[in-house]
Motif scaffolding. Structure first.
Motif, short mmCIF file in Angstrom:
data_model
loop_
_atom_site.label_atom_id
_atom_site.label_comp_id
_atom_site.label_asym_id
_atom_site.label_seq_id
_atom_site.Cartn_x
_atom_site.Cartn_y
_atom_site.Cartn_z
N GLY A 121 0.60 -1.23 -0.08
CA GLY A 121 -0.24 0.00 -0.02
C GLY A 121 1.09 1.36 -0.07
N ALA A 122 0.05 2.49 -1.26
CA ALA A 122 1.04 3.51 -0.86
C ALA A 122 0.23 4.71 -0.67
N THR A 123 0.83 6.49 -0.83
CA THR A 123 -0.64 6.59 -1.43
C THR A 123 -0.76 7.08 -2.38
N LYS A 124 0.24 7.06 -3.52
CA LYS A 124 0.74 7.03 -5.34
C LYS A 124 0.58 5.29 -5.69
N LYS A 129 3.76 0.47 -6.47
CA LYS A 129 4.77 0.14 -7.06
C LYS A 129 5.94 -0.27 -7.32
N ILE A 130 6.29 0.34 -6.52
CA ILE A 130 8.20 0.30 -6.57
C ILE A 130 8.86 -1.08 -5.99
N SER A 172 -3.10 1.96 -3.75
CA SER A 172 -3.28 2.44 -4.02
C SER A 172 -4.09 3.50 -3.47
N LYS A 173 -3.91 5.20 -2.75
CA LYS A 173 -5.23 4.92 -2.20
C LYS A 173 -5.53 6.16 -3.75
N ASP A 174 -4.57 6.37 -4.45
CA ASP A 174 -5.66 6.63 -6.22
C ASP A 174 -6.09 5.66 -6.42
N GLY A 176 -8.08 3.92 -5.41
CA GLY A 176 -9.61 3.87 -4.71
C GLY A 176 -10.33 4.83 -5.41
N LYS A 177 -9.85 6.06 -6.14
CA LYS A 177 -10.83 7.32 -6.23
C LYS A 177 -11.24 6.86 -7.73
N THR A 178 -10.57 5.83 -8.59
CA THR A 178 -11.36 5.36 -9.34
C THR A 178 -11.60 4.10 -10.05
N GLY A 179 -11.54 3.52 -8.90
CA GLY A 179 -12.13 2.15 -8.55
C GLY A 179 -11.27 1.10 -8.20
#
Length: 179
Positions: A121-124, A129-130, A172-174, A176-179
């Motif tokens: 998990g990460a914010t971005k 992916k790293i 990622s948190k990102d 979550g915004k798109t699905g």
């Protein structure tokens, strides 16, 4: 070894716990074999970057202490690990991603738990992916996992262990915004 107070306390706790092992008020014991199993797993992978690229990973003393504690302490009755959570903070360029990639692949591939799920998990998305890419790079060069009957599959943003159907996925948190 130069160490801060918290590191000294961690070492003192470990030594006190070794003394308490087997007593009525301490239900845990240190299983050297379980600790070594994870450390052996680490040595099966190669460095993917830097001056050691291509060489097998050799755990540093701090990694042996940290991961030995996490994987070595188990409950005497259940065999479950003592520590369910760990927090590890180190400076840049100290192989955090490489170490955590070893943890992720161990949890999905080496513990033989059916359908285990490892999430990074990460914010971005790029941050998550790293570590996911590090796992993918490590397992692609691992002789233990690259045998004629492939033990894993990489597809649809997941790394799947074919025997146990366990998976590793970056979140990622990102996302979550798109699905």
């Amino acid at each position: 070894i130069v160490a801060c107070k918290k590191h000294q306390w961690a070492c003192q706790r470990f030594l006190k716990d070794i003394e308490r092992e087997g007593t009525a008020d301490f239900p845990y014991f240190f299983d050297d074999e379980k600790a070594r199993r994870f450390l052996f797993w680490m040595t099966q992978f190669k460095h993917t970057k830097g001056p050691l690229q291509g060489e097998n990973i050799v755990p540093e003393p701090i990694q042996i202490f940290i991961f030995g504690n996490i994987y070595g302490w188990v409950h005497k009755d259940t065999g479950y690990r003592r520590f369910k959570k760990a927090y590890w903070q180190v400076g840049r360029k100290n192989a955090k991603t490489q170490s955590l990639a070893c943890v992720g692949s161990y949890e999905a591939f080496a513990n033989d738990e059916y359908m285990s799920e490892v999430y990074i998990g990460a914010t971005k998305t790029e941050q998550a992916k790293i570590c996911w890419n590090e796992i993918k790079a490590q397992i692609s060069k691992c002789e233990l996992l690259n045998v004629p009957e492939k033990k894993y599959r990489v597809a649809y943003g997941q790394i799947e262990h074919l025997k146990t159907l366990s998976k590793i996925e970056a979140l990622s948190k990102d996302a979550g915004k798109t699905g």
